[in-house]
Write an enzyme that holds these catalytic residues in place. Structure first.
Site: not given
Length: 214
Positions: A91, A15
């Site tokens: 998250r 990422k």
């Protein structure tokens, strides 16, 4: 073009690497949770009636910063940006709901990489202690062993990059963050990317996905 991009995937999926390329290619800000935390350590959160009055106090104590504080800092980081690539947030489902209230995303990229490949990537990772550049003992070696090509700093292995810690982090990701992906599957700009390719091949797919959906 000022795309608003969210990039998701497990630890070690790439990422950060792809986010940096996206930020450069599309001239947008790369926003990470860590950067938001560091930039807003002294943010006044006394009105939230929490244990501490600033995020920095949680960080200094080594405590987990509450979701409501992380949400506020990410919102602050995104508030003045026309475009961005958001990496490391949300998250969990509550954070995903908070993000939905903050902004409208153009593209949601999901990097998909097999578990054992992730373990190999993370346990072989080496990080520059000065500038934070990442290397790998097999895939991305520095010109001089143990020395950063960019700044000459010493490379080290993070304490949490041993196999036991890596597998635990992946387990936490599967339990807490992976369900977030389902919340975005109906998004018009949702694209799954095969992350088990060379970085350049992944980049070709990532860039194409943004150009097609932004």
């Amino acid at each position: 073009m000022n795309p608003k991009i969210l990039i998701l995937g497990p630890p070690g999926a790439g990422k950060g690497t792809q986010s940096e390329r996206l930020a450069t290619e599309f001239d947008v800000e790369h926003v990470t949770t860590g950067d938001a935390l560091r930039a807003n350590k002294e943010m006044d959160i006394s009105d939230m009636d929490l244990e501490y009055d600033t995020p920095g106090e949680y960080m200094d104590q080594g405590d987990l910063v509450p979701d409501v504080v992380v949400d506020a800092m990410v919102e602050e980081a995104l508030s003045d940006l026309d475009g961005f690539v958001l990496d490391g947030y949300p998250r969990n489902g509550d954070q995903a709901e908070a993000l939905r209230e903050m902004t409208d995303l153009d593209v949601v990229l999901v990097l998909d990489v097999p578990e054992e490949e992730l373990v190999d990537r993370l346990t072989g990772r080496r990080v520059c202690e000065d500038c934070g550049a990442n290397y790998h003992v097999e895939f991305n070696q520095p010109e001089e062993e143990g020395v950063c090509d960019k700044c000459g700093g010493e490379l080290y292995q993070r304490e949490d990059d041993n196999e036991e810690s890596v597998r635990n982090r992946l387990s936490v990701y599967h339990d807490n963050t992976e369900p977030v992906l389902e919340l975005y599957e109906d998004h018009d700009g949702y694209v799954e990317i095969d992350g088990d390719q060379t970085p350049d091949e992944v980049w070709d797919d990532v860039r194409s996905a943004v150009e097609s959906n932004a």
